[in-house]
Design an enzyme around this catalytic site. Structure first.
Site, PDB file in Angstrom:
ATOM      1  N   SER A 241     -30.491   0.962  79.443  1.00 21.21           N
ATOM      2  CA  SER A 241     -29.356   0.932  80.371  1.00 21.21           C
ATOM      3  C   SER A 241     -28.065   1.500  79.806  1.00 21.21           C
ATOM      4  CB  SER A 241     -29.093  -0.512  80.822  1.00 21.21           C
ATOM      5  OG  SER A 241     -28.620  -1.301  79.742  1.00 21.21           O
TER       6      SER A 241
ATOM      7  N   GLY B 170     -26.247   4.326  76.527  1.00 18.18           N
ATOM      8  CA  GLY B 170     -26.398   5.243  75.404  1.00 18.18           C
ATOM      9  C   GLY B 170     -27.628   6.122  75.485  1.00 18.18           C
ATOM     10  N   ILE B 171     -28.320   6.245  74.375  1.00 21.49           N
ATOM     11  CA  ILE B 171     -29.517   7.083  74.293  1.00 21.49           C
ATOM     12  C   ILE B 171     -30.579   6.605  75.271  1.00 21.49           C
ATOM     13  CG2 ILE B 171     -31.447   7.734  72.795  1.00 21.49           C
ATOM     14  CD1 ILE B 171     -29.436   7.793  70.462  1.00 21.49           C
TER      15      ILE B 171
ATOM     16  N   ALA C 164     -33.865   0.146  72.196  1.00 27.32           N
ATOM     17  CA  ALA C 164     -32.950  -0.979  71.975  1.00 27.32           C
ATOM     18  C   ALA C 164     -32.544  -1.026  70.504  1.00 27.32           C
ATOM     19  CB  ALA C 164     -33.616  -2.293  72.381  1.00 27.32           C
TER      20      ALA C 164
ATOM     21  N   SER D  49     -33.259   6.389  63.122  1.00 28.08           N
ATOM     22  CA  SER D  49     -31.955   6.927  62.715  1.00 28.08           C
ATOM     23  C   SER D  49     -32.130   7.696  61.416  1.00 28.08           C
ATOM     24  CB  SER D  49     -30.953   5.790  62.502  1.00 28.08           C
ATOM     25  OG  SER D  49     -29.761   6.275  61.908  1.00 28.08           O
TER      26      SER D  49
ATOM     27  N   TYR E 147     -29.142  -2.333  58.548  1.00 28.67           N
ATOM     28  CA  TYR E 147     -29.466  -1.398  59.628  1.00 28.67           C
ATOM     29  C   TYR E 147     -30.432  -0.333  59.121  1.00 28.67           C
ATOM     30  CZ  TYR E 147     -28.760   2.090  63.311  1.00 28.67           C
ATOM     31  OH  TYR E 147     -28.941   3.004  64.321  1.00 28.67           O
TER      32      TYR E 147
ATOM     33  N   LYS F  97     -34.372   0.488  60.328  1.00 32.97           N
ATOM     34  CA  LYS F  97     -34.795   1.798  60.801  1.00 32.97           C
ATOM     35  C   LYS F  97     -35.805   2.449  59.856  1.00 32.97           C
ATOM     36  CE  LYS F  97     -32.301   1.907  64.558  1.00 32.97           C
ATOM     37  NZ  LYS F  97     -32.942   1.896  65.896  1.00 32.97           N
TER      38      LYS F  97
ATOM     39  N   ILE G 181     -24.492  10.737  67.050  1.00 33.65           N
ATOM     40  CA  ILE G 181     -24.578  11.033  68.476  1.00 33.65           C
ATOM     41  C   ILE G 181     -23.392  10.386  69.189  1.00 33.65           C
ATOM     42  CG2 ILE G 181     -26.032  10.872  70.543  1.00 33.65           C
ATOM     43  CD1 ILE G 181     -27.287  12.496  68.255  1.00 33.65           C
TER      44      ILE G 181
END
Length: 250
Positions: free
Chosen positions: A16, A18-19, A95, A146, A159, A163, A192
């Site tokens: 819903s 962003g990417i 997500a 990412s 993070y 990823k 991005i």
């Protein structure tokens, strides 16, 4: 434009904004029936209204509230997609959450949130759709990672770990299910233009100098890459960088 995904049921977790939102739009434009899943049900519903406005009368899109870090919520959501649209043929895991900070300053609940959403949630969703894909000998899973997961970055230890874990998960699952014609790939964006990077741009206006193409990417460019992987039948187990060459500089 040829609608290569005509009639395919596409589930976009984190679809819903962003990417994920851009992915939802591109999949719908290719003829897919899209389920937009988000923790924000109002935002997901608004996204679906936009999709429906630009779709044919034969297409159907739905919005669902889902906490990807909760196993039961994911299971219930996938069952609801089946009831409303049919079995999922294309799964996109978009997500993600991030709390930039040095490891020593990162709170335990923030660590848990990033791991649950960015990594474990992807395992939950993939497991939920795989039985049907394997039975039908057809299916695509695309994970959004990412470039940080490949190269690391100061202030993003947790993070990056989440990823990076997605890379191992993507490649291992691709090996497990390839014999049943189920493909698993990953798209690894660089910088991005999204809500998540807006603060970064304000704090460091010269960051484009690190990118060989000298600009941030757009969510549409990432979404087109996701769609390419959804439509290309002989690619699996790959991590495709969409970073303007950023990884070359790190």
């Amino acid at each position: 434009m040829v609608c290569k995904l005509h009639g395919k049921v596409c589930a976009v977790f984190g679809g819903s904004r962003g990417i994920g939102k851009a992915v939802s739009k591109v999949l719908a434009s290719r003829g897919g029936n899209v389920a937009v899943l988000s923790r924000d049900k109002n935002r997901a519903a608004e996204c679906v209204r936009c999709l429906q406005a630009g779709s044919t009368s034969l297409q159907k899109h739905v919005s669902l509230n889902c906490d990807i870090g909760c196993y039961k919520s994911v299971q219930n959501s996938v069952q609801e997609i089946q009831n409303l649209l049919g079995q999922v043929s294309i799964l996109v895991n978009a997500a993600g959450v991030n709390y930039d900070n040095l490891l020593l300053r990162t709170k335990p609940e923030q660590m848990q949130s990033m791991i649950n959403t960015n990594l474990i949630g992807t395992m939950y969703t993939s497991q939920a759709v795989l039985k049907h894909m394997l039975r039908e000998r057809d299916g695509v899973i695309i994970n959004i990672g990412s470039v940080v997961g490949m190269k690391g970055n100061t202030g993003q230890c947790v993070y990056a770990a989440s990823k990076s874990g997605l890379i191992g998960f993507t490649k291992s699952l691709a090996k497990e299910v390839a014999s049943r014609n189920v493909r698993v790939n990953m798209v690894a964006p660089g910088f991005i233009e999204t809500d998540m990077t807006s603060n970064l741009r304000q704090q460091n206006s010269g960051i484009e100098t690190l990118i060989p193409l000298r600009r941030y990417g757009t969510v549409h460019e990432v979404a087109e890459t996701v769609c390419f992987l959804a439509e290309t039948p002989y690619v699996t187990g790959q991590v495709l960088l969409v970073d303007g060459g950023l990884a070359l500089s790190l």
